[in-house]
Design an enzyme around this catalytic site. Sequence first.
Site, short mmCIF file in Angstrom:
data_model
loop_
_atom_site.label_atom_id
_atom_site.label_comp_id
_atom_site.label_asym_id
_atom_site.label_seq_id
_atom_site.Cartn_x
_atom_site.Cartn_y
_atom_site.Cartn_z
N ASP A 92 15.04 -110.63 -95.23
CA ASP A 92 15.65 -110.63 -96.51
C ASP A 92 14.45 -110.17 -97.42
O ASP A 92 13.76 -111.32 -97.93
CB ASP A 92 16.16 -112.16 -96.95
CG ASP A 92 16.76 -111.87 -98.37
OD1 ASP A 92 17.47 -112.73 -98.94
OD2 ASP A 92 16.36 -111.33 -98.96
N HIS A 124 15.95 -122.16 -111.74
CA HIS A 124 17.31 -120.96 -111.84
C HIS A 124 18.56 -121.93 -111.51
O HIS A 124 19.58 -121.48 -111.55
CB HIS A 124 16.97 -119.77 -110.84
CG HIS A 124 15.95 -119.02 -111.40
ND1 HIS A 124 15.99 -118.37 -112.56
CD2 HIS A 124 14.61 -118.82 -110.78
CE1 HIS A 124 14.71 -117.78 -112.66
NE2 HIS A 124 14.03 -118.00 -111.63
N1 LIG Z 1 17.09 -108.06 -107.34
C1 LIG Z 1 17.12 -109.47 -107.18
C2 LIG Z 1 15.91 -110.24 -107.31
C3 LIG Z 1 15.92 -111.62 -107.16
N2 LIG Z 1 14.63 -112.36 -107.43
C4 LIG Z 1 14.66 -113.74 -107.47
C5 LIG Z 1 13.31 -114.20 -108.03
C6 LIG Z 1 13.62 -115.83 -108.31
C7 LIG Z 1 12.22 -116.12 -108.82
C8 LIG Z 1 12.12 -117.67 -108.85
S1 LIG Z 1 10.59 -118.28 -109.88
ZN LIG Z 2 9.85 -116.96 -111.48
#
Ligand SMILES: NCCCNCCCCCS
Ligand SMILES: [Zn+2]
Length: 601
Positions: A22, A137
């Site tokens: 992934d 998040h």
């Molecule tokens: N195109 C989807 C990108 C998702 N990126 C998730 C990043 C999560 C960072 C946590 S600090």
């Molecule tokens: Zn981040």
Amino acid sequence: MASGTALIYDEEMTSHKLLWNDPICDIEVPERLSFSYEQLKCYHLVERCVCVPAREGSEEEILLVHSSEHLEVAKSTQTMNEEELKRVSGNYDAFFFHPSTYRCARIAVGAGLQLVDSVMSGKVCNGMALVRPPGHHSQRNAANGFCLFNNVAIAAEYAKRKYGLQRILIVDWDVHHGQGTQYIFEEDPSVLYFSWHRYEHQEFWPSLKESDYDAVGLGRGKGSNINLPWNKVGMGNSDYLAAFFHVLLPVAFEFDPELVLVSSGYDSGIGDPEGQMNATPDVFAHLTHFLMQLANGKLCVILEGGYHLKSLSESVCMTVKTLLGDPVPQITGEMAPCLSAIESIQNVRAAHKPYWKCLMYEDTSFLQNLSTKSHLLEKVNTNPSTEHESKITNKDEMVKVERFLELHMKNILFPVPPIKTAATIESEASAHLLPLSVRVVKEMDMNEVKALVSAFYADLVKEDETLLSLGSMLAVLDKILTKQVCNGIAESPTASVSVAVALRHSVRFGFQRVLCIFVGDMEIIPNTEDGRILMIHICEKQQSEKTNSKHYISLNWKEVRFTFIRSLVYVRMHRFEENFSSCYFSSSRRQSHSVKRVRRR
Ligand SMILES: NCCCNCCCCCS
Ligand SMILES: [Zn+2]
């Protein structure tokens, strides 16, 4: 006042990992934790900390923030096979389950609560918890962006209930918007949430309208949610410092929190594939140091993101080193923030004007002509590299950053010989009292002083006995101006004359910007030499009528709390201020005589 720094780390949290291919989630690897911990050991920082064990957060503690449905789904994944794990993970945006994820996430929650208990009980003054999966998040009923449980939000709720706290500040310096934390607290005035984040006008993930600067909180929580969007990549130290000086710190001092929690993501640091920013690890020492001035130093730093292993681990070390009380490295490089950062800072200050006294006189007239402004911004815009290019440069980019960081951190950690200080002292006898790094300098002799004063400062120096008092100040100042030392200390019975002579001497010597902070009443107010001197005068009697220079600010020390002055000094010291018309007020109702309007340059 408690002392000591807690460090919470449990290797168990490295067992959560991605089992399938992934490309979105494959950067959230166990090595983020082990690499950071190894670096802390390498700098001998672990041994200086109070090592506090992690623990599992209880279900009840998780339910402080999350729904029971969310908890049950997470719990059920422990016995799933890979195919089932993949299916459940697909229900969320950018999240992956492993059979050990639930246990790791509970330990991550518990680590944060152990940290809060250690600080609130006074066992330590501050501390850091190295945890994964991250949390900012995750939302009441959903995992998101590598996060399962919102570690920092649970820590805040826990602290409110267990310790009866009424004002908690959460600073989220991760490069992504912690929308999970925002949703949880946006109606809660007791939790002030500040986040900066890569945004690029809603282009960058999670691409939410509510991540923009005008999301100020809801209902009673209005003013308690501060979003600072970065609309360009490449933001650096000066942009981050400007955000602290002109948005976070003035509001934070006014909020006066009882506890500060940091959603400490280091993907806002240089080299990170997600953030694409340019701030170096040492900037986190400064950000940490500023936050240590709040809540009597009660500061809990909890890891969020950070996906460039070297950049992450150096930034973690800079943070812990500062929590331990080590001096912060000199701020170097470009001092002025970029135009895009200035625009974002202005926008969020304008959006919060109705909610914060420190912004109540904010000049928001620019909002009318913002459209011209943003087309200006377009002009200076470096055309963004396409996804494809940035992917290719990513590989050799990462290596380049490794090299850069090796050299940069060596400089930071082993700077040029320790800063020298000059001092004049009455008797040789007391010379041995001074530390070795202090250079004793002889007073300037009378003839030299007379020659110097008669030439340029006769209007300042009336009586002969004043002449006598100038010798020690001029001797120290001379060593500083000629760069033989970095700073110095001199005593003088006629402080305001000495300061007036020192200021004029510095400007005559060629300095273009001299900041003077004078505490106490002054017989004469030095002139600010057409803007080359900025004078902040903290005094008993208002003296602003004596000068109408906009580079002279007088503050009545009875009225303006020292912490506010400190943030004012930060704000003023940062040249960025010249582009701003702002006002500072005293904390009392009688603002008229201590409000100083600084006109736009
Ligand atoms: N195109 C989807 C990108 C998702 N990126 C998730 C990043 C999560 C960072 C946590 S600090
Ligand atoms: Zn981040």
